[in-house]
Design an enzyme around this catalytic site. Sequence first.
Site, mmCIF file in Angstrom:
data_model
loop_
_atom_site.group_PDB
_atom_site.id
_atom_site.type_symbol
_atom_site.label_atom_id
_atom_site.label_comp_id
_atom_site.label_asym_id
_atom_site.label_seq_id
_atom_site.Cartn_x
_atom_site.Cartn_y
_atom_site.Cartn_z
ATOM 1 N N ARG A 74 0.868 -1.188 0.000
ATOM 2 C CA ARG A 74 0.000 0.000 0.000
ATOM 3 C C ARG A 74 0.898 1.229 0.000
ATOM 4 O O ARG A 74 1.788 1.345 0.849
ATOM 5 C CB ARG A 74 -0.918 0.051 1.221
ATOM 6 N N HIS A 92 -7.368 0.766 -6.366
ATOM 7 C CA HIS A 92 -7.609 0.030 -5.112
ATOM 8 C C HIS A 92 -8.358 -1.278 -5.469
ATOM 9 O O HIS A 92 -9.527 -1.450 -5.134
ATOM 10 C CB HIS A 92 -8.430 0.903 -4.163
ATOM 11 N N GLN A 97 -10.262 -3.625 -2.873
ATOM 12 C CA GLN A 97 -11.486 -3.008 -2.346
ATOM 13 C C GLN A 97 -12.688 -3.331 -3.231
ATOM 14 O O GLN A 97 -13.755 -3.729 -2.751
ATOM 15 C CB GLN A 97 -11.299 -1.478 -2.283
ATOM 16 N N ASP A 145 -16.882 8.086 -1.437
ATOM 17 C CA ASP A 145 -15.596 7.923 -0.755
ATOM 18 C C ASP A 145 -15.214 9.299 -0.204
ATOM 19 O O ASP A 145 -15.848 10.309 -0.543
ATOM 20 C CB ASP A 145 -14.558 7.411 -1.769
ATOM 21 N N CYS A 198 -16.237 2.701 0.930
ATOM 22 C CA CYS A 198 -15.089 1.831 1.216
ATOM 23 C C CYS A 198 -14.613 1.979 2.664
ATOM 24 O O CYS A 198 -13.963 1.086 3.177
ATOM 25 C CB CYS A 198 -13.963 2.134 0.243
ATOM 26 N N ARG A 242 -13.911 -7.448 2.757
ATOM 27 C CA ARG A 242 -12.501 -7.236 2.408
ATOM 28 C C ARG A 242 -11.690 -8.467 2.781
ATOM 29 O O ARG A 242 -10.799 -8.892 2.070
ATOM 30 C CB ARG A 242 -11.914 -6.020 3.153
HETATM 31 N N1 NVA Z 1 -9.662 7.241 -1.646
HETATM 32 C C1 NVA Z 1 -9.288 6.888 -0.303
HETATM 33 C C2 NVA Z 1 -9.547 5.442 -0.063
HETATM 34 C C3 NVA Z 1 -9.245 4.954 1.316
HETATM 35 C C4 NVA Z 1 -9.523 3.493 1.488
HETATM 36 C C5 NVA Z 1 -7.834 7.227 -0.070
HETATM 37 O O1 NVA Z 1 -7.013 6.969 -0.950
HETATM 38 O O2 NVA Z 1 -7.503 7.776 0.990
HETATM 39 N N1 CP Z 2 -11.160 0.664 2.651
HETATM 40 C C1 CP Z 2 -9.868 0.637 3.027
HETATM 41 O O1 CP Z 2 -8.967 0.381 2.242
HETATM 42 O O2 CP Z 2 -9.684 0.885 4.344
HETATM 43 P P1 CP Z 2 -8.276 1.081 5.067
HETATM 44 O O3 CP Z 2 -7.694 2.361 4.516
HETATM 45 O O4 CP Z 2 -8.592 1.152 6.513
HETATM 46 O O5 CP Z 2 -7.393 -0.091 4.718
#
Ligand code: NVA
Ligand code: CP
Length: 318
Positions: free
Chosen positions: A109, A136, A139, A231, A272, A300
């Site tokens: 990540r 992602h 997800q 989101d 998400c 998930r």
């Molecule tokens: N779009 C958000 C998703 C978090 C799971 C981010 O990248 O912070």
């Molecule tokens: N939805 C998601 O990816 O959550 P986290 O950022 O907590 O992993």
Amino acid sequence: MNPASFIGRSLVTWKDYSSEEILHLLDLSIAEKAKTRSGEVSQRFVGKTLAMIFEKRSTRTRCAFETAFGEEGGHPVFLSTQDIQLGGKESVEDTARVLGRMFSAIEFRGFKQATVETLAREAGVPVYNGLTDQYHPTQVLADVMTLKETFGKVAGLKLCYVGDGRNNVARSLMIISAKLGIHYTVVSPKELRTDEALIAECTPWARESGAKIEVTSDLSGVAGADALYTDVWVSMGEEDRKEERRRLLAPYQVNESLLAAAKNPACVFLHCLPAVKGEEVTTTVIEGPQSRVWDQAENRKHTIKAIMLATIPGRGYN
Ligand code: NVA
Ligand code: CP
């Protein structure tokens, strides 16, 4: 579907998976959930190791990978940027080669999509994208699983994403929808529209699956939606855009009146998570009867377990 076709494969986006392969992983995820719910315990990752690299924070993704792998007897190792040299003193290529010699698979990540793609190219073991600035993928498999549980099918549903159409979740939803025949509408201010390059890439998949892909700034685009998805307005790494995002996205909040504009009493609300209640969604909607966000979060884990079982050599479904 030949299970052997998954062995050793990475997941950096869904672009290089066919519709049949994604549907197969969806079926495995549903089977894994049933198995977990029945209390059946198995040890399919004994002797296996998983490197979990996190440049950004995470609750769900980290916990899903770590628990799914660990409870099957595998050994997950969490590596933050405080722990390893990734891209700093040591190149991503060299890190990939070293981790590939020690681990059965790698989760990443972070910021750049190029990093996860380099890891996948160089490691020699499956690499999973646990979120980058651009995509992602794990997800959206959970999201589609939640739709399947709710409606008993996915093809032909109308999924409507409201908010920042350029972000990783909106873009990954476009890919998986195009592949699976889900009609996908992005409703966002024109400044935050999904890029034309991705739309062009998804168009042939949509043509083949029968999916309709639409991008609009008009909130009436939610009419007929089976699911409304939003989101956060400010994704990780974009914190300096907060004021601008609030200004652009305030009219796009998912609230009771927008849910009513779907004109579909069976419409569900998806997110998400994490959510900023009062910004992209009201508390009434996220805590309301149409919300499926906690199922999404649970899914998930089942989807991530299915992906690892299918792709890590010598275990599970292969
Ligand atoms: N779009 C958000 C998703 C978090 C799971 C981010 O990248 O912070
Ligand atoms: N939805 C998601 O990816 O959550 P986290 O950022 O907590 O992993």
